[in-house]
Scaffold this active site. Structure first.
Site, PDB file in Angstrom:
ATOM      1  N   LYS A 123      10.001   2.167  -1.398  1.00  0.00           N
ATOM      2  CA  LYS A 123       9.299   3.043  -2.109  1.00  0.00           C
ATOM      3  C   LYS A 123       9.229   4.383  -1.198  1.00  0.00           C
ATOM      4  O   LYS A 123       9.334   4.213  -0.080  1.00  0.00           O
ATOM      5  CB  LYS A 123       7.828   2.680  -2.345  1.00  0.00           C
ATOM      6  CG  LYS A 123       7.111   2.478  -1.155  1.00  0.00           C
ATOM      7  CD  LYS A 123       5.588   2.082  -1.637  1.00  0.00           C
ATOM      8  CE  LYS A 123       4.609   2.307  -0.605  1.00  0.00           C
ATOM      9  NZ  LYS A 123       4.667   2.579   0.589  1.00  0.00           N
ATOM     10  N   ASP A 210       0.930   6.248  -1.846  1.00  0.00           N
ATOM     11  CA  ASP A 210       1.263   5.451  -0.628  1.00  0.00           C
ATOM     12  C   ASP A 210       0.874   4.046  -1.197  1.00  0.00           C
ATOM     13  O   ASP A 210       1.513   3.053  -0.921  1.00  0.00           O
ATOM     14  CB  ASP A 210       0.734   5.907   0.611  1.00  0.00           C
ATOM     15  CG  ASP A 210       1.146   4.780   1.748  1.00  0.00           C
ATOM     16  OD1 ASP A 210       2.395   4.589   1.859  1.00  0.00           O
ATOM     17  OD2 ASP A 210       0.200   4.409   2.353  1.00  0.00           O
ATOM     18  N   HIS A 215       1.862  -0.170  -4.758  1.00  0.00           N
ATOM     19  CA  HIS A 215       1.236  -1.607  -4.163  1.00  0.00           C
ATOM     20  C   HIS A 215       0.131  -2.134  -5.289  1.00  0.00           C
ATOM     21  O   HIS A 215       0.040  -3.273  -5.885  1.00  0.00           O
ATOM     22  CB  HIS A 215       0.845  -1.961  -3.053  1.00  0.00           C
ATOM     23  CG  HIS A 215       1.819  -1.402  -1.976  1.00  0.00           C
ATOM     24  ND1 HIS A 215       3.252  -1.861  -2.155  1.00  0.00           N
ATOM     25  CD2 HIS A 215       1.662  -0.740  -0.619  1.00  0.00           C
ATOM     26  CE1 HIS A 215       3.968  -1.173  -0.747  1.00  0.00           C
ATOM     27  NE2 HIS A 215       2.885  -0.650  -0.203  1.00  0.00           N
ATOM     28  N   LYS A 314      -7.518   4.798   4.527  1.00  0.00           N
ATOM     29  CA  LYS A 314      -7.115   4.556   5.871  1.00  0.00           C
ATOM     30  C   LYS A 314      -8.365   4.978   6.926  1.00  0.00           C
ATOM     31  O   LYS A 314      -9.189   5.817   6.646  1.00  0.00           O
ATOM     32  CB  LYS A 314      -5.803   5.776   6.315  1.00  0.00           C
ATOM     33  CG  LYS A 314      -4.791   5.140   5.565  1.00  0.00           C
ATOM     34  CD  LYS A 314      -3.553   4.961   6.659  1.00  0.00           C
ATOM     35  CE  LYS A 314      -2.268   4.638   5.616  1.00  0.00           C
ATOM     36  NZ  LYS A 314      -1.918   3.291   6.032  1.00  0.00           N
TER      37      LYS A 314
HETATM   38  C1  BG6 Z   1       2.754   0.132   3.254  1.00  0.00           C
HETATM   39  C2  BG6 Z   1       1.979   1.539   3.248  1.00  0.00           C
HETATM   40  O1  BG6 Z   1       3.576   0.284   2.142  1.00  0.00           O
HETATM   41  O2  BG6 Z   1       1.893  -0.840   3.111  1.00  0.00           O
HETATM   42  C3  BG6 Z   1       1.278   1.556   4.438  1.00  0.00           C
HETATM   43  O3  BG6 Z   1       3.039   2.669   3.648  1.00  0.00           O
HETATM   44  C4  BG6 Z   1       0.339   0.645   4.533  1.00  0.00           C
HETATM   45  O4  BG6 Z   1       0.451   2.667   4.525  1.00  0.00           O
HETATM   46  C5  BG6 Z   1       1.172  -0.875   4.309  1.00  0.00           C
HETATM   47  O5  BG6 Z   1      -0.516   0.372   5.557  1.00  0.00           O
HETATM   48  C6  BG6 Z   1       0.034  -1.922   4.185  1.00  0.00           C
HETATM   49  O6  BG6 Z   1       0.744  -2.971   3.856  1.00  0.00           O
HETATM   50  P1  BG6 Z   1       0.646  -4.435   4.860  1.00  0.00           P
HETATM   51  O7  BG6 Z   1       1.641  -5.552   4.396  1.00  0.00           O
HETATM   52  O8  BG6 Z   1       1.293  -3.687   6.229  1.00  0.00           O
HETATM   53  O9  BG6 Z   1      -0.531  -4.696   5.001  1.00  0.00           O
END
Ligand code: BG6
Length: 446
Positions: A123, A210, A215, A314
């Protein structure tokens, strides 16, 4: 399957080091894809030894069946040379920014891809529904759709996949998951991570693209979809597509049902963080949000009228990563029972990975005085980390955990009204100190 090869375009970059190689290492360590030939390609003037060191460090064990080729991945001749180095039809992983990925795909049009080539993309898939559709058209000129793997590593998280087992392998939850019994659904991914030197990517993405557009919408899809009859790729992805097609901003009013904010300076776990706007590489005039929240309607018979709040921030003090199904109050509680002021809740935690059910029973002492108690179960880690899980699908030629072309476009379609309202200045950019809980008042009280 043996004698497979993986070509990483953008091998020297951050994504390769941070996520792809560790996931691949775990997959190899678990005995999958024995004998994999790994080829790294990028513009940096690296040699095989330097690349092998990076691979071995990420894997945590030495790996020699790998080499590095210096290449401009937007040039057909360079790509031909990379392809010629692969034993058999490769999987090509684009660890590149979206605009460079599109140019690399154009360059591949004349590169005579071997039959059986698979394309693997991270992505964001485009930056809007229109650019996602353009990219999808380009990709299908290269290989058939079922050989295109659009990676969303959340679909490789075993707890996210557990939503399917929880819902469809039990009698007791699924009958309640509808508008008769559910008041609202929250899908929250508040992280204690801040920008972490990712301005080059993040400042053009922001929390909405993001996390929410990608997600969190996949989690919504798994929570809200109709029961699939099997978990094969066609069936599961059809059900996911059905529910996302029915999803849109609450009352189609993004000015009222979205919120954005960014963090200011603060301290988080004894780390002092500068404000987002002061982070190196950030252009404050872009107004990139580090916290986004939207309320969505899933306009189906099952879910009409139930708000789905999606939120991700964040630099939040207490990270909170969970999907929460809040049930309606019981229709009539007998007079004489007290203390039942909390609704029942089903909570699926994505870190820590656990399931919790909050409900009211009488606790100790007065038998007519109710208290909320929580039943908890740990989910336990999956065999593979999320990236390893999605890569397994690539090597097994199984697109089940990959985002299908139409779904990638739908996910942009869902958030586009929000992006437009924000660009038109209809939603203020709020602020919260790093290390705080972020913006806390609720966007919608049903
Ligand atoms: C990523 C995002 O796809 O997923 C990040 O770009 C984020 O910003 C991350 O921190 C979170 O996923 P995980 O699996 O690292 O908790």
């Amino acid at each position: 399957m043996t004698d497979q090869s993986l070509i990483i375009l953008g091998a020297s970059g951050d994504l390769t080091a941070r996520l792809l190689l560790p996931g691949l290492g775990a997959l190899l360590a678990a005995g999958h894809v024995p004998g994999l030939q790994l080829i790294g390609a990028a513009t940096e003037d690296w040699d095989d030894a330097r690349w092998q060191t990076r691979v071995s460090e990420s894997f945590g064990f030495p790996y020699e069946k790998t080499r590095y080729l210096r290449a401009d991945v937007t040039h057909t001749d360079d790509l031909r040379a990379v392809l010629a180095a692969a034993d058999g039809p490769p999987a090509i992983f684009f660890a590149l920014p979206p605009a460079v990925t599109a140019r690399a795909c154009e360059a591949l049009l004349d590169a005579d891809l071997p039959d059986g080539t698979r394309l693997v993309l991270e992505k964001p898939f485009g930056v809007s529904s229109e650019t996602a559709a353009q990219l999808n058209n380009l990709l299908t000129r290269l290989v058939p759709e079922d050989r295109i793997h659009r990676v969303d590593h959340f679909l490789g998280k075993s707890t996210v996949l557990n939503i399917l087992g929880l819902r469809f392998a039990n009698r007791i939850f699924e009958p309640l998951l509808n508008s008769t019994h559910v008041a609202s659904v929250d899908i929250v991914f508040d992280e204690d991570l801040a920008l972490e030197n990712r301005a080059g990517y993040y400042d053009r993405a922001g929390a909405l693209a993001d996390m929410i557009q990608s997600h969190l919408l996949q989690i919504l899809g798994l929570l809200a979809m109709e029961p699939p009859t099997s978990l094969d790729a066609g069936e599961l992805r059809d059900r996911l597509a059905d529910v996302l097609r029915a999803t849109h901003i609450w009352e189609d009013n993004p000015a009222a049902f979205s919120r954005r904010a960014r963090y200011t300076a603060g301290s988080l776990r004894s780390r002092h963080l500068p404000g987002y706007a002061e982070e190196p590489g950030v252009d404050p005039s872009r107004n990139t949000e580090t916290l986004a929240e939207v309320v969505l309607a899933v306009d189906t018979w099952r879910w009409a009228g139930v708000p789905f709040r999606l939120r991700s921030g964040k630099a939040i003090g207490d990270s909170r990563k969970e999907a929460v199904v809040t049930f309606r109050c019981p229709p009539r509680v007998p007079d004489g029972l007290t203390g039942h002021d909390q609704p029942d809740r089903l909570r699926i935690g994505f870190g820590p990975d656990k399931l919790a059910l909050d409900f009211n029973i009488n606790g100790p002492d007065d038998p007519f005085e109710l208290d909320q108690v929580t039943l908890e179960a740990g989910f336990g880690p999956g065999d593979l980390p999320p990236y390893g899980e999605v890569l397994r699908g690539v090597f097994d030629n199984d697109p089940t955990l990959s985002i299908r072309a139409d779904v990638a476009e739908q996910c942009w379609r869902i958030v586009e009204p929000v992006t437009a309202a924000w660009a038109a200045g209809k939603v203020p950019l709020l602020e919260y100190p790093a290390g705080s809980p972020g913006i806390t008042d609720s966007l919608l009280t049903p």
